[in-house]
Design a protein around this motif. Structure first.
Motif, mmCIF file in Angstrom:
data_model
loop_
_atom_site.group_PDB
_atom_site.id
_atom_site.type_symbol
_atom_site.label_atom_id
_atom_site.label_comp_id
_atom_site.label_asym_id
_atom_site.label_seq_id
_atom_site.Cartn_x
_atom_site.Cartn_y
_atom_site.Cartn_z
ATOM 1 N N THR A 224 0.837 -1.196 0.000
ATOM 2 C CA THR A 224 0.000 0.000 0.000
ATOM 3 C C THR A 224 0.874 1.249 0.000
ATOM 4 O O THR A 224 1.848 1.335 0.744
ATOM 5 C CB THR A 224 -0.926 0.022 1.226
ATOM 6 O OG1 THR A 224 -1.779 -1.119 1.198
ATOM 7 C CG2 THR A 224 -1.791 1.282 1.223
ATOM 8 N N TYR A 225 0.510 2.212 -0.842
ATOM 9 C CA TYR A 225 1.241 3.472 -0.949
ATOM 10 C C TYR A 225 0.222 4.607 -0.925
ATOM 11 O O TYR A 225 -0.831 4.504 -1.558
ATOM 12 C CB TYR A 225 2.035 3.550 -2.256
ATOM 13 C CG TYR A 225 2.921 2.357 -2.524
ATOM 14 C CD1 TYR A 225 4.274 2.377 -2.207
ATOM 15 C CD2 TYR A 225 2.396 1.202 -3.106
ATOM 16 C CE1 TYR A 225 5.082 1.276 -2.454
ATOM 17 C CE2 TYR A 225 3.200 0.099 -3.354
ATOM 18 C CZ TYR A 225 4.548 0.142 -3.028
ATOM 19 O OH TYR A 225 5.340 -0.945 -3.272
ATOM 20 N N VAL A 226 0.521 5.670 -0.210
ATOM 21 C CA VAL A 226 -0.334 6.850 -0.183
ATOM 22 C C VAL A 226 0.450 8.014 -0.778
ATOM 23 O O VAL A 226 1.528 8.359 -0.295
ATOM 24 C CB VAL A 226 -0.800 7.188 1.241
ATOM 25 C CG1 VAL A 226 -1.652 8.457 1.233
ATOM 26 C CG2 VAL A 226 -1.599 6.022 1.836
ATOM 27 N N VAL A 227 -0.099 8.609 -1.837
ATOM 28 C CA VAL A 227 0.616 9.623 -2.613
ATOM 29 C C VAL A 227 -0.293 10.838 -2.785
ATOM 30 O O VAL A 227 -1.509 10.701 -2.912
ATOM 31 C CB VAL A 227 0.996 9.069 -4.003
ATOM 32 C CG1 VAL A 227 1.911 10.017 -4.739
ATOM 33 C CG2 VAL A 227 1.637 7.692 -3.874
ATOM 34 N N SER A 228 0.281 12.026 -2.793
ATOM 35 C CA SER A 228 -0.513 13.225 -3.007
ATOM 36 C C SER A 228 -1.006 13.288 -4.452
ATOM 37 O O SER A 228 -0.370 12.763 -5.367
ATOM 38 C CB SER A 228 0.309 14.479 -2.691
ATOM 39 O OG SER A 228 1.325 14.667 -3.653
ATOM 40 N N GLU A 229 -2.147 13.918 -4.663
ATOM 41 C CA GLU A 229 -2.693 14.060 -6.012
ATOM 42 C C GLU A 229 -1.732 14.816 -6.923
ATOM 43 O O GLU A 229 -1.697 14.583 -8.134
ATOM 44 C CB GLU A 229 -4.049 14.767 -5.971
ATOM 45 C CG GLU A 229 -5.173 13.904 -5.410
ATOM 46 C CD GLU A 229 -6.527 14.562 -5.558
ATOM 47 O OE1 GLU A 229 -6.577 15.729 -6.031
ATOM 48 O OE2 GLU A 229 -7.539 13.926 -5.206
ATOM 49 N N GLU B 235 9.328 14.032 -0.431
ATOM 50 C CA GLU B 235 8.746 15.376 -0.411
ATOM 51 C C GLU B 235 9.749 16.387 0.142
ATOM 52 O O GLU B 235 9.878 17.505 -0.379
ATOM 53 C CB GLU B 235 7.460 15.372 0.414
ATOM 54 C CG GLU B 235 6.297 14.663 -0.279
ATOM 55 C CD GLU B 235 5.015 14.762 0.509
ATOM 56 O OE1 GLU B 235 5.039 15.365 1.609
ATOM 57 O OE2 GLU B 235 3.980 14.256 0.031
ATOM 58 N N LEU B 236 10.463 15.991 1.218
ATOM 59 C CA LEU B 236 11.499 16.881 1.760
ATOM 60 C C LEU B 236 12.610 17.104 0.740
ATOM 61 O O LEU B 236 13.126 18.219 0.594
ATOM 62 C CB LEU B 236 12.076 16.292 3.048
ATOM 63 C CG LEU B 236 11.150 16.232 4.259
ATOM 64 C CD1 LEU B 236 11.854 15.545 5.424
ATOM 65 C CD2 LEU B 236 10.681 17.620 4.665
ATOM 66 N N GLU B 237 12.967 16.055 0.028
ATOM 67 C CA GLU B 237 14.005 16.161 -0.997
ATOM 68 C C GLU B 237 13.595 17.144 -2.086
ATOM 69 O O GLU B 237 14.394 17.975 -2.538
ATOM 70 C CB GLU B 237 14.274 14.784 -1.594
ATOM 71 C CG GLU B 237 15.376 14.768 -2.648
ATOM 72 C CD GLU B 237 15.560 13.388 -3.257
ATOM 73 O OE1 GLU B 237 16.469 13.243 -4.099
ATOM 74 O OE2 GLU B 237 14.793 12.467 -2.914
ATOM 75 N N ALA B 238 12.334 17.079 -2.506
ATOM 76 C CA ALA B 238 11.840 17.986 -3.545
ATOM 77 C C ALA B 238 11.867 19.436 -3.072
ATOM 78 O O ALA B 238 12.028 20.357 -3.878
ATOM 79 C CB ALA B 238 10.425 17.588 -3.959
ATOM 80 N N ASP B 239 11.744 19.637 -1.743
ATOM 81 C CA ASP B 239 11.762 20.992 -1.183
ATOM 82 C C ASP B 239 13.166 21.437 -0.792
ATOM 83 O O ASP B 239 13.344 22.518 -0.226
ATOM 84 C CB ASP B 239 10.859 21.059 0.056
ATOM 85 C CG ASP B 239 9.391 20.885 -0.292
ATOM 86 O OD1 ASP B 239 9.027 21.150 -1.452
ATOM 87 O OD2 ASP B 239 8.611 20.473 0.593
#
Length: 212
Positions: free
Chosen positions: A68-73, A154-158
């Protein structure tokens, strides 16, 4: 002006027949989407949540059971390429993005799987898949791995992840204490002590990490 609903391609490999199953996820889908393999033995489920997150349940060619993976839209509909990996085999099992990128990544995964089968002298997928395990042998919950993985990405992208060599070429692995993030280039690490989902959610209330 008429806005075109966003959609992206997605693909996964059926653990039973081995075929790569292609489909797409779009903003006009109902709350739940199921992409079935024609052989009838597996299906990927996609749930669109009210909090603008998308939950994927993806059959795993290596574990036989789904992850299971939860990803932002934002990731689902706007990324040109996003890969979902098995937390145990550390190999990609699903591919999301543009049709061109998904096809390219699926072809790459096909080559990697062929090399793995050849290395292990396995004739088919069942030869590398696990037998049923006793409860004490079961690996840590994959959801914990997923929580860490997506937080770090997400932290890496920021620009909020750093390591001594500053390359930030990251990968992930389970440890006795939890989930470890490590730099492939210099070996620096950062461990998340996530022995349970509840602990994980408390631990992951951070806005930057530094590997050492």
């Amino acid at each position: 002006m008429v806005l075109t609903p966003k959609k992206n391609s997605i693909a996964y490999r059926c653990p039973t027949c081995g075929d790569m199953i292609h489909g797409f996820v779009g903003q006009l889908h109902a709350n739940m989407l199921r992409i079935k393999c024609p052989c009838g033995a597996s299906a990927m489920e996609v749930h669109f949540r009210d909090d603008k997150k998308v939950r994927f349940s993806i059959p795993c060619v290596f574990c036989k059971s789904p992850h299971t993976y939860v990803v932002s839209e934002t990731i689902v509909f706007e990324r040109d390429k996003f890969l979902l990996a098995c937390p145990y085999a550390n190999m990609d099992i699903a591919f999301l993005g543009t049709e061109e990128n998904v096809n390219a990544e699926a072809a790459r995964a096909e080559e990697e799987l062929s090399r793995l089968l050849a290395t292990l002298e396995a004739e088919d997928l069942s030869d590398i898949q696990p037998e049923d395990m006793a409860s004490e042998e079961i690996l840590p919950d994959a959801e914990l791995y997923d929580i860490v993985r997506f937080l770090v990405r997400e932290l890496e992208a920021d620009g909020k992840v750093d390591c001594p060599c500053h390359s930030v070429n990251l990968d992930f692995r389970f440890t006795e204490g939890g989930v470890e993030v490590y730099c492939v280039d210099c070996g620096a690490t950062y461990e998340f002590p996530v022995q349970s989902t509840a602990v994980a959610r408390e631990t992951l209330e951070i806005d930057e990490i530094k590997l050492s």
